[in-house]
Scaffold this active site. Sequence first.
Site, PDB file in Angstrom:
ATOM      1  N   PRO A 222     -21.530 -12.857 -61.105  1.00 47.88           N
ATOM      2  CA  PRO A 222     -21.490 -13.807 -59.981  1.00 47.88           C
ATOM      3  C   PRO A 222     -21.381 -15.263 -60.402  1.00 47.88           C
ATOM      4  CG  PRO A 222     -23.713 -13.001 -60.297  1.00 47.88           C
ATOM      5  CD  PRO A 222     -22.844 -12.215 -61.234  1.00 47.88           C
ATOM      6  N   PHE A 223     -21.564 -15.557 -61.705  1.00 47.99           N
ATOM      7  CA  PHE A 223     -21.510 -16.949 -62.158  1.00 47.99           C
ATOM      8  C   PHE A 223     -20.578 -17.093 -63.362  1.00 47.99           C
ATOM      9  CE2 PHE A 223     -25.633 -16.331 -60.083  1.00 47.99           C
ATOM     10  CZ  PHE A 223     -25.544 -17.287 -59.080  1.00 47.99           C
ATOM     11  N   GLU A 240     -26.706 -15.051 -64.016  1.00 52.05           N
ATOM     12  CA  GLU A 240     -27.952 -15.703 -63.589  1.00 52.05           C
ATOM     13  C   GLU A 240     -27.740 -17.098 -63.016  1.00 52.05           C
ATOM     14  OE1 GLU A 240     -32.452 -16.755 -65.311  1.00 52.05           O
ATOM     15  OE2 GLU A 240     -30.966 -15.790 -66.611  1.00 52.05           O
ATOM     16  N   LYS A 256     -35.272 -11.503 -65.731  1.00 54.98           N
ATOM     17  CA  LYS A 256     -36.035 -10.946 -66.852  1.00 54.98           C
ATOM     18  C   LYS A 256     -36.116  -9.450 -66.626  1.00 54.98           C
ATOM     19  CE  LYS A 256     -37.001 -13.742 -70.046  1.00 54.98           C
ATOM     20  NZ  LYS A 256     -35.577 -13.834 -70.320  1.00 54.98           N
TER      21      LYS A 256
END
Length: 436
Positions: A222-223, A240, A256
């Site tokens: 997504p990034f 993230e 995490k």
Amino acid sequence: MRTICAKNIENAERFKQQLLLWSQQYNEVVFLDSNRYQQRYSHYDAVLAVEAFTSIKTDYYNAFDDLKQYQQQTKDWLFGYLSYDMKNAVEDLHSENFDGLAFPDLFFFQPKKLFLLKGTLLEIQYLRLCDDEIESDFTSITNYPQRITNNNVTLSAVEGQQLKIAQRISKENYIAKVTEMLSHIHRGDIYEANFCMEFYAENVRIEPVAIYQKLNAISRPPFATYFKNNQQYLLGASPERYLRKEGCKVISQPIKGTAKRYSDAASDEKSKTDLAQNPKERSENVMIVDLVRNDLSHTATKGSVVVEELCGIYSFEQVHQMISTVVSTVAESTSPIDILKTTFPMGSMTGAPKISAMKIIEDLEETKRGLYSGAVGYFTPNNDFDFNVVIRSILYNAQKEYLSFSVGSAITSQAIPEQEYEECLLKAKAMFEVLR
């Protein structure tokens, strides 16, 4: 003032690839792609910013103050990054380890040309517009091919030598260092720390766009990020988010907890369930959530820090991840730079307590992190922002012919050094695959 117009795009996926290739004529490029991953607080499907009208490039000294002044003066879109070593601007910390990449600690630019894609709607914003420039550029973009034509030659070593990826810390040395970190934990110096190691190649030439396209295709994060500043590149497949601001709401989504994906549906579902129920992975996540809550409280209005989701499980192409979402509310007058300064570096890449963890990390790691585990993103003209965490990414300095990628894992009292090493190799899998 920006000239703004809208276009309807027939094939958004094809247009994204054309947009990226067209952008390579410029020295400054930030291309962000969400890959249409459906995650809470997702926004644009893709963003491209090119060609600096103004820019700021500096080391960490007084960098947050310089960035605040630059952001307040421009009052415009700004794109760029904060390197991990910006920590030295916040605390009495130092970065003395080897640095083969030599990226600036901070770099942002005000783009002349900006493209914002959401679904099939494209918004184009230009500074200092020339007559018909938007239409001319749009025609050029839509006529571009989707991929590099000579994609069969994407990697080579200088003088015809085979590309060799070396490991900065050997397996034996890694295990010894994690064992030493565990001794710090058992003494009570820290509760958790993120320990990283570098893989690198020297005297190497790559085609950055082709490598980015391959990395994004097998990861679909997504990034995803393609960053270029002259001859410095980041080819990122990050899953993230570090921090996002929407109006008076601030959102952090630390990761995490990692588990392997399987082609067999039953095995894959079991891996996902095991991750959700794993006490070590959950404790890692909860510790960082507590750290993030504390970081956000520095700028939050009283009582506004809330954990919206704890230890949610999300699936990506390569791995399952455990992600939590922590939010806060800030006063309208709060500077976006102050929010970043009081939360940077992100807890998921440091540990708890944060300052002690960063000191121990610096002693045990052998490479200066630089842009790795920093953040890439943008500010909007109305003081909002969105930044990712630079992980699962390849960094490349074309002038120095140096390529690097790093991976890490969270070390807690329950950590088994050999298993942490295997987790690092799992996270490095995608980078090895595209570079081979």
